[in-house]
Write a protein that holds these residues in place. Sequence first.
Motif, PDB file in Angstrom:
ATOM      1  N   UNK A 416      18.174  28.246  35.710  1.00  0.00           N
ATOM      2  CA  UNK A 416      18.262  28.592  34.426  1.00  0.00           C
ATOM      3  C   UNK A 416      19.496  29.762  34.684  1.00  0.00           C
ATOM      4  N   UNK A 417      20.499  29.964  33.666  1.00  0.00           N
ATOM      5  CA  UNK A 417      21.462  31.023  34.032  1.00  0.00           C
ATOM      6  C   UNK A 417      20.784  32.198  34.054  1.00  0.00           C
ATOM      7  N   UNK A 418      21.573  33.158  34.618  1.00  0.00           N
ATOM      8  CA  UNK A 418      21.170  34.716  34.448  1.00  0.00           C
ATOM      9  C   UNK A 418      20.594  35.052  33.058  1.00  0.00           C
ATOM     10  N   UNK A 419      21.425  34.716  31.902  1.00  0.00           N
ATOM     11  CA  UNK A 419      21.455  35.318  30.584  1.00  0.00           C
ATOM     12  C   UNK A 419      19.831  34.815  30.066  1.00  0.00           C
ATOM     13  N   UNK A 420      19.156  33.741  30.687  1.00  0.00           N
ATOM     14  CA  UNK A 420      17.981  33.382  30.288  1.00  0.00           C
ATOM     15  C   UNK A 420      16.738  33.996  31.024  1.00  0.00           C
ATOM     16  N   UNK A 421      17.041  34.903  31.940  1.00  0.00           N
ATOM     17  CA  UNK A 421      16.139  35.528  32.937  1.00  0.00           C
ATOM     18  C   UNK A 421      16.525  37.087  33.141  1.00  0.00           C
ATOM     19  N   UNK A 422      16.843  37.855  32.221  1.00  0.00           N
ATOM     20  CA  UNK A 422      17.432  39.058  32.093  1.00  0.00           C
ATOM     21  C   UNK A 422      16.452  40.120  32.830  1.00  0.00           C
ATOM     22  N   UNK A 423      15.145  39.576  32.948  1.00  0.00           N
ATOM     23  CA  UNK A 423      14.012  40.639  33.723  1.00  0.00           C
ATOM     24  C   UNK A 423      14.596  40.526  35.176  1.00  0.00           C
ATOM     25  N   UNK A 424      15.296  39.555  35.629  1.00  0.00           N
ATOM     26  CA  UNK A 424      15.824  39.879  37.097  1.00  0.00           C
ATOM     27  C   UNK A 424      17.140  40.532  37.261  1.00  0.00           C
ATOM     28  N   UNK A 425      17.593  41.092  36.261  1.00  0.00           N
ATOM     29  CA  UNK A 425      18.846  41.790  36.293  1.00  0.00           C
ATOM     30  C   UNK A 425      18.712  43.113  37.070  1.00  0.00           C
ATOM     31  N   UNK A 426      17.751  43.892  36.806  1.00  0.00           N
ATOM     32  CA  UNK A 426      17.490  45.054  37.585  1.00  0.00           C
ATOM     33  C   UNK A 426      17.118  44.915  38.901  1.00  0.00           C
ATOM     34  N   UNK A 427      15.921  44.138  39.314  1.00  0.00           N
ATOM     35  CA  UNK A 427      15.791  43.984  40.739  1.00  0.00           C
ATOM     36  C   UNK A 427      17.033  43.469  41.705  1.00  0.00           C
ATOM     37  N   UNK A 428      17.766  42.319  40.927  1.00  0.00           N
ATOM     38  CA  UNK A 428      18.864  41.918  41.584  1.00  0.00           C
ATOM     39  C   UNK A 428      19.740  43.055  41.761  1.00  0.00           C
ATOM     40  N   UNK A 429      20.033  43.742  40.643  1.00  0.00           N
ATOM     41  CA  UNK A 429      20.989  44.857  40.952  1.00  0.00           C
ATOM     42  C   UNK A 429      20.611  45.780  42.129  1.00  0.00           C
ATOM     43  N   UNK A 430      19.395  46.354  42.023  1.00  0.00           N
ATOM     44  CA  UNK A 430      19.304  47.294  43.040  1.00  0.00           C
ATOM     45  C   UNK A 430      19.242  46.576  44.399  1.00  0.00           C
ATOM     46  N   UNK A 431      18.782  45.168  44.270  1.00  0.00           N
ATOM     47  CA  UNK A 431      19.087  44.586  45.951  1.00  0.00           C
ATOM     48  C   UNK A 431      20.518  44.439  46.422  1.00  0.00           C
ATOM     49  N   UNK A 432      21.248  44.324  45.339  1.00  0.00           N
ATOM     50  CA  UNK A 432      22.683  43.953  45.774  1.00  0.00           C
ATOM     51  C   UNK A 432      23.202  45.435  46.171  1.00  0.00           C
ATOM     52  N   UNK A 433      22.825  46.617  45.342  1.00  0.00           N
ATOM     53  CA  UNK A 433      23.502  47.813  45.662  1.00  0.00           C
ATOM     54  C   UNK A 433      22.973  48.215  47.166  1.00  0.00           C
ATOM     55  N   UNK A 434      21.541  47.932  47.547  1.00  0.00           N
ATOM     56  CA  UNK A 434      21.088  48.295  49.026  1.00  0.00           C
ATOM     57  C   UNK A 434      21.949  47.511  49.805  1.00  0.00           C
ATOM     58  N   UNK A 435      22.187  46.219  49.777  1.00  0.00           N
ATOM     59  CA  UNK A 435      23.044  45.625  50.728  1.00  0.00           C
ATOM     60  C   UNK A 435      24.469  45.997  50.713  1.00  0.00           C
ATOM     61  N   UNK A 436      25.014  46.255  49.717  1.00  0.00           N
ATOM     62  CA  UNK A 436      26.498  46.795  49.693  1.00  0.00           C
ATOM     63  C   UNK A 436      26.594  47.897  50.251  1.00  0.00           C
ATOM     64  N   UNK A 437      25.763  48.928  49.958  1.00  0.00           N
ATOM     65  CA  UNK A 437      25.786  50.384  50.325  1.00  0.00           C
ATOM     66  C   UNK A 437      25.482  50.096  51.914  1.00  0.00           C
ATOM     67  N   UNK A 438      24.739  49.479  52.285  1.00  0.00           N
ATOM     68  CA  UNK A 438      24.514  49.312  53.756  1.00  0.00           C
ATOM     69  C   UNK A 438      25.675  48.998  54.545  1.00  0.00           C
ATOM     70  N   UNK A 439      26.423  48.104  53.987  1.00  0.00           N
ATOM     71  CA  UNK A 439      27.623  47.648  54.661  1.00  0.00           C
ATOM     72  C   UNK A 439      28.635  48.668  54.526  1.00  0.00           C
ATOM     73  N   UNK A 440      28.762  49.470  53.661  1.00  0.00           N
ATOM     74  CA  UNK A 440      29.520  50.585  53.517  1.00  0.00           C
ATOM     75  C   UNK A 440      29.388  51.946  54.224  1.00  0.00           C
ATOM     76  N   UNK A 441      27.953  51.833  54.806  1.00  0.00           N
ATOM     77  CA  UNK A 441      27.628  52.916  55.725  1.00  0.00           C
ATOM     78  C   UNK A 441      27.253  54.159  54.688  1.00  0.00           C
ATOM     79  N   UNK A 442      26.662  53.994  53.515  1.00  0.00           N
ATOM     80  CA  UNK A 442      26.372  55.161  52.755  1.00  0.00           C
ATOM     81  C   UNK A 442      24.920  54.960  51.910  1.00  0.00           C
ATOM     82  N   UNK A 443      24.510  55.755  51.289  1.00  0.00           N
ATOM     83  CA  UNK A 443      23.283  55.652  50.686  1.00  0.00           C
ATOM     84  C   UNK A 443      23.248  54.954  49.182  1.00  0.00           C
TER      85      UNK A 443
END
Length: 570
Positions: A416-443
Amino acid sequence: MAVRTQTAANSLDGDSVLHVLVSGPDVHATIRLPASGPLVIGRDDDAQIRILDPQASRQHALLHVGTTVEVEDLGSTNGTRLGTDRLPANRRVPLAVGQAILIGSTTLLLQYQWVAARTRTHGHFYDRLVAECAHCEGDGEASFGLLRIHIAPSTGATTAVDAMIEVTRPGDLLASYASGEYELLLPDSGLGKCQEIAAGIAEALGKVATGPRLGLAFFPRDGVSPGALLAHACAEVRGGEGKVEGVVVNHPLTRALYDKAALVAKSNASVLVLGETGVGKEVLARTVHVRSQRAEKPFLAINCASFNETTLEDQLFGHERGAFSGADRARPGLLETAHGGTLFLDEVGDMSLPMQSKLLRALDCGEIIRIGSSEVRKVDVRFVAATNKDLNDEVKNRRFREDLYHRLAVVELRLPPLCERKEEIEPLARQFLQVLAKASGRRPPELSPAALAMLQGYDWPGNVRELKNLLEQALALCPTDTITPEHLPAEKLVADASSPTPEDTPMSGVDPTDAAEAERQQILAALAKCAGNQTRAAKLLGTNRFALMRKLKDLEISRPRTNRPTGMLQ
C-alpha cells in the motif's frame, strides 16, 4: 567505623533499608543491599553492582555486607578510591553511610532510603539506543541487547514493572512504550547474558501476566542501527517476519503483507511485488530472500528501466570474449552470478518483448546462453519482480507476455502507498535521520512535535522515497539537534496536503437553492484539510482570511479553535 546493616525508621512506609546509589556514565541507579553476602562491583555481565565505566575492570571490587559493610579492591587496573584515598588491593576497608566509593567517573554512595522502581520514556530510551549504537560502532568486540516486551494491557503496570526490575541489573534501561508494551536496553552484554535476562523476565512476567511475548535483538548480529534493531525486536515479538534493514511494520496492512511474505519465502515460487514508485518494493523483495532457504546466497537487483535492450541482455545473460566491440574478456551475467540465490527484477514492466522471451526461457528451463556463445548453462535462481504498472492491462494491450506474467506472478504482494499507513511515517523518519546523520558524521536530530505533525499530515505521492529525500534536505538545513517546521518545505507540505479533492469541489449545475449549503460544505472541507487553520483554508479556497471570516459569520459556521503544537507554522 563501619555501619551496621539494620533498618532505620521514619521513611514514608515506616521502613528504610540500606542502598547503594550508583551514579556515572550512562547509569543512575539505586541498589538495595541484601542482609549479607559479597557483591561484585564491575563491568562483568554477572556483577551484582554493575557499572559501565570504561575505567572499571570486569571484576573491580567487592562490597562485603554483613553486620557491617566493607569495600575491597580486587587488584583493579585503575584502582578504587574512598574519598581521596586509593584503597590497597585485596584488603577490606570499612564503609560508612554517606561515604562515596569512586571508580573512574562513577560514584557509589552508601545510604539509607527506599526508591520505587520507575520506567523511562520511549524518547529517552531511543536516545540511549542511538548513543549505544554510536559507542559500539567500529568496535569488533562490542555488543549489547535490546528487548521488546508485550503483555496483556489488563496487567497492572506496577506489578509488571516490579517483576521486570527484579531481573534487570544496574545500568539496564527499562522504558514504557505503550500500554502493555515495554523496551529494555542491555548495554555491554554478551548474547548469553541477554538470553538469560530475557528468559528471566519471561519467567517473572509469566507469574503476573497472561502470555507475555518477548523479542530480542542483539548488536551487531541483528543490525547496527537503532531502526534495524528495533525492527528486529518487534518482528521477533510478532513471530520473526521482516528482519531486513529498513523494514518498518507498524500498520495492519503491512503486517499482514509481511506475514504473507514470510510464508511465501519458504517456497521457491516466483513473486511479483506491486506498488507505486518509491513505496518500498525492494525492501519487501529483500525480506522474501532473507526469510528463504537461499538467505546465505546472493541477492542481486537490477532496474530493467535503466538499460536499453542490448545492455539489459548483457547485464542479465553475460557475454563471451569477442561477442561485440569492446568485449575483451568473458563476463557472467546476473543470472549466473545469482546462482543459488535471488534475482530482483525491478520495473519489469518496462522490459521489451524480445527480452521478455529470453527471460521466459530462464524461468521455464533454468537455462541461459551468454551473448556470443552457443553453450547452454544451467542456473538456479529464485525470481522476485516488481512493477508500478498494471500488468493485466499491459497484457491486454500486448505490451507484456501473458505467459511471462503468469510465471512471474505465482504469488502477488501488493504494497500500500505510504498515505494508507501513516503510522509508519514517524518510525521511518527517525530511521532515515539516524542513517543520514551517521553518513554526515553528526548526531541524529530529533523531530519537533510540529515538524512531525506536518509530515503526518502530508499525503506523500512519492511515498517512502520522497520521505527520505525530504528528510535529507531537512538534515542539511538543520544546524541544531531538533528539526522544526522551518527546516521543512512548509509551502509544499501544507499546500499539497490541503489540495482539494473532487468531492470537495462543488459540481457545476448545482441547484441554486442548494448553493449556500454547497458553499458551506466546501468551506468545512477546506477547514478540515487545514486542521482548522483559517489562513491556509482561505488560501485553499482562493480568498483571504478576512473574507473567509465574513463567510463563516454569514453561513453561521463556528470559527474553529486550533490546538496546534508549539511552533506549528501558520
